[in-house]
Write a protein that holds these residues in place. Structure first.
Motif, PDB file in Angstrom:
ATOM      1  N   PRO A  46     -24.040 122.723  81.061  1.00  0.00           N
ATOM      2  CA  PRO A  46     -24.090 121.608  82.020  1.00  0.00           C
ATOM      3  C   PRO A  46     -23.063 120.518  81.749  1.00  0.00           C
ATOM      4  O   PRO A  46     -22.456 119.984  82.690  1.00  0.00           O
ATOM      5  N   LEU A  47     -22.848 120.181  80.480  1.00  0.00           N
ATOM      6  CA  LEU A  47     -21.886 119.131  80.157  1.00  0.00           C
ATOM      7  C   LEU A  47     -20.464 119.583  80.456  1.00  0.00           C
ATOM      8  O   LEU A  47     -19.656 118.806  80.983  1.00  0.00           O
ATOM      9  N   GLU A  84     -19.586 121.907  82.732  1.00  0.00           N
ATOM     10  CA  GLU A  84     -19.447 122.000  84.181  1.00  0.00           C
ATOM     11  C   GLU A  84     -19.165 120.624  84.782  1.00  0.00           C
ATOM     12  O   GLU A  84     -18.272 120.471  85.638  1.00  0.00           O
ATOM     13  N   TRP A  85     -19.900 119.623  84.358  1.00  0.00           N
ATOM     14  CA  TRP A  85     -19.697 118.253  84.846  1.00  0.00           C
ATOM     15  C   TRP A  85     -18.310 117.739  84.460  1.00  0.00           C
ATOM     16  O   TRP A  85     -17.617 117.124  85.271  1.00  0.00           O
ATOM     17  N   SER A  86     -17.894 118.031  83.224  1.00  0.00           N
ATOM     18  CA  SER A  86     -16.617 117.519  82.727  1.00  0.00           C
ATOM     19  C   SER A  86     -15.427 118.144  83.450  1.00  0.00           C
ATOM     20  O   SER A  86     -14.409 117.473  83.669  1.00  0.00           O
ATOM     21  N   ARG A  90     -15.224 118.865  86.474  1.00  0.00           N
ATOM     22  CA  ARG A  90     -15.084 118.164  87.749  1.00  0.00           C
ATOM     23  C   ARG A  90     -14.629 116.710  87.536  1.00  0.00           C
ATOM     24  O   ARG A  90     -13.679 116.243  88.159  1.00  0.00           O
ATOM     25  N   GLU A  91     -15.311 116.011  86.647  1.00  0.00           N
ATOM     26  CA  GLU A  91     -15.061 114.577  86.495  1.00  0.00           C
ATOM     27  C   GLU A  91     -13.725 114.276  85.817  1.00  0.00           C
ATOM     28  O   GLU A  91     -13.173 113.192  85.998  1.00  0.00           O
ATOM     29  N   ARG A 101     -29.177 126.435  84.886  1.00  0.00           N
ATOM     30  CA  ARG A 101     -29.860 125.740  85.972  1.00  0.00           C
ATOM     31  C   ARG A 101     -30.882 126.648  86.646  1.00  0.00           C
ATOM     32  O   ARG A 101     -32.025 126.254  86.897  1.00  0.00           O
ATOM     33  N   SER A 152     -31.289 121.176  80.388  1.00  0.00           N
ATOM     34  CA  SER A 152     -31.786 121.708  81.660  1.00  0.00           C
ATOM     35  C   SER A 152     -33.248 121.334  81.879  1.00  0.00           C
ATOM     36  O   SER A 152     -33.664 121.052  83.009  1.00  0.00           O
ATOM     37  N   GLN A 158     -33.291 117.749  83.029  1.00  0.00           N
ATOM     38  CA  GLN A 158     -32.763 117.588  84.384  1.00  0.00           C
ATOM     39  C   GLN A 158     -33.848 117.760  85.435  1.00  0.00           C
ATOM     40  O   GLN A 158     -33.849 117.064  86.459  1.00  0.00           O
ATOM     41  N   MET A 212     -22.688 110.757  79.189  1.00  0.00           N
ATOM     42  CA  MET A 212     -23.298 111.888  79.868  1.00  0.00           C
ATOM     43  C   MET A 212     -23.952 112.844  78.878  1.00  0.00           C
ATOM     44  O   MET A 212     -25.030 113.394  79.148  1.00  0.00           O
ATOM     45  N   LEU A 214     -27.839 113.732  79.361  1.00  0.00           N
ATOM     46  CA  LEU A 214     -28.320 115.104  79.510  1.00  0.00           C
ATOM     47  C   LEU A 214     -29.317 115.448  78.417  1.00  0.00           C
ATOM     48  O   LEU A 214     -30.340 116.091  78.667  1.00  0.00           O
TER      49      LEU A 214
END
Length: 289
Positions: free
Chosen positions: A77-78, A80-82, A84-85, A204, A224, A227, A269, A273
Motif C-alpha cells: 500500500p505504501l 502504490e501510494w508513493s 502516484r504521489e 486490499r 490493510s 484501512q 503516510m 497506514l
C-alpha cells in the motif's frame, strides 16, 4: 557489473549464468552452439564473447535493453501510494512476489517488490539464484507487520497460528509471498490449512474479503486491516524489498520515487497506514554481477 565476472567462466559459472544444468552446457559446447575454448582439457568460456552471444540470442532478453516504466511484484500500500504521489510516472502490475521476479527477469519492468521468506532472512536467495550475473540491486523498502486480519471485534477469537485450521481463510495466488510464508509457517508447526476462502490478488482484496464476510480471516498487512477498520492479530515482521536495474535506478522515474521517500509526507503516510518501519529504506541487500 559484467566486469566483475572472471575473464573466463567455468562450466558451473556458465550454467549459473544461463540458469541451466551443467550437462546442458557440455551439450551446447559439443554441438558448437556456445563460444568456448579448452585449456588442459577443461572447458572455458570467454566472458566478453559469451555476454555478446547472450545479448544476440533471440530467446534471451538483453540485460541492457530498455525496460518499460512499470513496477512489478508484490502489492504494498505504501509503495502504490508513493508511485502516484511522487510524480514518478511509473505504472504498477502487482501480482505476487515470484510473478514479479519472473517478469523482471524477462525485462518487463524497472523494479519488482518482493517479500520472499527463506532460511536466513528475506529475498536475497531468490534474487541471487535467478539474477546473480545481472546488473541489478536489491534495495530495502520497509519492514511490515503481517498477521491475521479479522472482523472488527475478532468474533472468532483468533489469537494464534493454530486457529487457522478451524476457519475459512482468504487464498492468495501460489506465487504470492504471503501465501508462501503462510504455507511455510503452517508446515513448520504441522497445522492443517483452513477451509479455502475466496482468491485475493493483492492486500486490499484480501482485507475486503474479510470485511464483506466472505472469509473469517486473511493473512495480511496491519496497514490493510487499519484501512478497513478491521482487527489485526500480529504474527511476524517481514522485509519488503525492491529489485531494480542499476541503470534504471539513476533514471528520472526511480529517482523521483527515491527523492519522495525522503519527504515528511512519505513518513507521515507510513505512520498513518500503520505497521511500517521505514528507517532502513534503500539499504542494499544484494548487488548482482
Amino acid at each position: 557489473m559484467t566486469g566483475d565476472l572472471p575473464t573466463y567462466l567455468t562450466t558451473r559459472e556458465m550454467a549459473d549464468l544461463l540458469r541451466v544444468k551443467e550437462r546442458k552446457i557440455y551439450d551446447l559446447a559439443a554441438a558448437g552452439e556456445i563460444p568456448h575454448s579448452r585449456a588442459t582439457g577443461k572447458l572455458l568460456f570467454p566472458r566478453d564473447v559469451v555476454l555478446a552471444w547472450i545479448d544476440n540470442a533471440s530467446e534471451a532478453p538483453s540485460p541492457h535493453a530498455p525496460r518499460p516504466p512499470v513496477v512489478l511484484g508484490s502489492h504494498d500500500p505504501l509503495l502504490e501510494w508513493s508511485l502516484r504521489e511522487s510524480g514518478s510516472g511509473l505504472a504498477a502490475l502487482f501480482d505476487g512476489s515470484m510473478d514479479g521476479l519472473e517478469r523482471f527477469e524477462q525485462g518487463e519492468g524497472v523494479a519488482a517488490g518482493l517479500h520472499v521468506v527463506q532460511d536466513e532472512g528475506w529475498n536475497t536467495e531468490a534474487v541471487a539464484r535467478r539474477l546473480r550475473f545481472q546488473p541489478v540491486a536489491l534495495l530495502q523498502w520497509a519492514w511490515r507487520s503481517r498477521g491475521f486480519i479479522v472482523p472488527a471485534g475478532n468474533p472468532k477469537s483468533v489469537s494464534r497460528l493454530a486457529d487457522v485450521a478451524r476457519l475459512t481463510v482468504v487464498q492468495r495466488q501460489p506465487q504470492a509471498g504471503s501465501q508462501l510464508l503462510l504455507d511455510r509457517l503452517l508446515g513448520e508447526e504441522g497445522i492443517a490449512a483452513g477451509a479455502a476462502g475466496p482468491m485475493a490478488r493483492d492486500e486490499r482484496e484480501a482485507a475486503l474479503a474479510v470485511l464483506d464476510g466472505s472469509a473469517d480471516l486473511a493473512f495480511g498487512l496491519e496497514a490493510s486491516a487499519r484501512q478497513f477498520k478491521l482487527d489485526f492479530v500480529p504474527v511476524c515482521q517481514e522485509r519488503f524489498d525492491l529489485i531494480v536495474g542499476r541503470r534504471d535506478w539513476f533514471e528520472p522515474p526511480l529517482q523521483a520515487l527515491q527523492a519522495f521517500s525522503r519527504t515528511p509526507a512519505f513518513s507521515q503516510m507510513a505512520t498513518t497506514l500503520g505497521g511500517y518501519r521505514i528507517d532502513g529504506i534503500w539499504t542494499p541487500h544484494f548487488n548482482g554481477g
